[in-house]
Scaffold this active site. Sequence first.
Site, mmCIF file in Angstrom:
data_model
loop_
_atom_site.group_PDB
_atom_site.id
_atom_site.type_symbol
_atom_site.label_atom_id
_atom_site.label_comp_id
_atom_site.label_asym_id
_atom_site.label_seq_id
_atom_site.Cartn_x
_atom_site.Cartn_y
_atom_site.Cartn_z
ATOM 1 N N GLU A 215 -1.880 6.162 -0.525
ATOM 2 C CA GLU A 215 -3.304 6.210 -0.150
ATOM 3 C C GLU A 215 -3.469 7.478 0.695
ATOM 4 O O GLU A 215 -4.094 8.447 0.256
ATOM 5 C CB GLU A 215 -3.709 4.960 0.635
ATOM 6 N N HIS B 114 0.870 -1.173 0.000
ATOM 7 C CA HIS B 114 0.000 0.000 0.000
ATOM 8 C C HIS B 114 0.911 1.229 0.000
ATOM 9 O O HIS B 114 1.850 1.305 0.803
ATOM 10 C CB HIS B 114 -0.854 0.033 1.268
HETATM 11 N N1 HPA Z 1 -5.072 0.724 3.862
HETATM 12 C C1 HPA Z 1 -4.174 0.259 4.709
HETATM 13 N N2 HPA Z 1 -4.363 -0.826 5.441
HETATM 14 C C2 HPA Z 1 -5.510 -1.492 5.310
HETATM 15 C C3 HPA Z 1 -6.484 -1.051 4.443
HETATM 16 C C4 HPA Z 1 -6.252 0.112 3.676
HETATM 17 O O1 HPA Z 1 -7.068 0.575 2.853
HETATM 18 N N3 HPA Z 1 -7.502 -1.935 4.551
HETATM 19 C C5 HPA Z 1 -7.143 -2.874 5.454
HETATM 20 N N4 HPA Z 1 -5.931 -2.593 5.925
HETATM 21 ZN ZN ZN Z 2 -6.075 -2.104 1.299
#
Ligand code: HPA
Ligand code: ZN
Length: 346
Positions: A202, A199
Amino acid sequence: MNPQAIDDLIRILPKAELHLHIEGSLEPEMMFRLAERNHIKLPYANVEALRAAYQFEDLQSFLDLYYSGASVLVTEQDFYDLTWAYCERAHADNVVHAEIFFDPQTHTARGIAFATVLDGISRALTDAHRKLGMTSRLIMCFLRHLSEEEGFATLETAFPYLKRLHGVGLDSGEKGNPPAKFARLFERCRALGLPAVAHAGEEGPASYIVDALDILQVKRIDHGVRCSEDPDLVHRLAHEKIPLTVCPLSNLKLNVVTRLDAHNLRDLLHAGVCVTVNSDDPAYFGGYMNDNLLACRVSLGLNDDDVVQIAMNSFEASWLRDDDKTRWQDEIGRIALEWENRQEAQ
Ligand code: HPA
Ligand code: ZN
């Protein structure tokens, strides 16, 4: 083009889901059922009260609820039921392949054995293949709010089971937990032959996406929507064919975007980035795969070419074998052509 007709196309196209946290598919009804089965008292009177609590300001306010909700998952059967329910629901959306995240640290920290988690999830995925024809990959995520040492300990625990894992990921609170914090852990995973995703971008800045690529050497970026703040990075993503697993309803729920019609998904797609659409934590964010695509069709005015491209991208970005990717992409091409002919005949 009749927008309703595009909605039909969205529903009938085969799709791959590449950004799905299995713990995030825990629907309130199942949370209550499992709480009862495991004699756990939830701090909510009923399903409605729980659902009403799903109002998030940001990623952290969601994560607080998400981690506490996961505490009802105790036995192998709980993990099986959770995963099977997701597979059945995704299958109804014509998701034919899913690459699924799980967060072992959320469970091992509560005294649940790694094998309990993995066995339950794997058994459901095997059944999904047998009964629904759905293929899958399993991605073990490290929680980035924990230390790199704790990540190494989890990798050690996972060691006897590595053959059942297809790769590793990085999730949880992004702010203040940059990719560089996990440089040595991801280097070790690479040495073990585990491909990585992370990730990034975001809530964190575009520089985290660059670091996930350069330091962690990830194959895909989960979310990545803040790449638009760095035009050189958008160009790089398109040029190097680095996929983004975008989750529009998640971005809306967590205030990554204020309105869905302000989402950059369509712009990135048209800039040549391999954008995919996914549901992230569908039980918390109000929708599964097709809900995300349908919402984007409405808010961003996606046309049939956009929708077909997103479906094609989902297989392109997947970890399926090349011949399987081609088979699904040929199928998408065939279904799209048939659909167009039908539209013209009407
Ligand atoms: N971002 C980061 N960690 C997470 C997310 C997310 O969207 N969903 C579940 N864990
Ligand atoms: Zn996620």
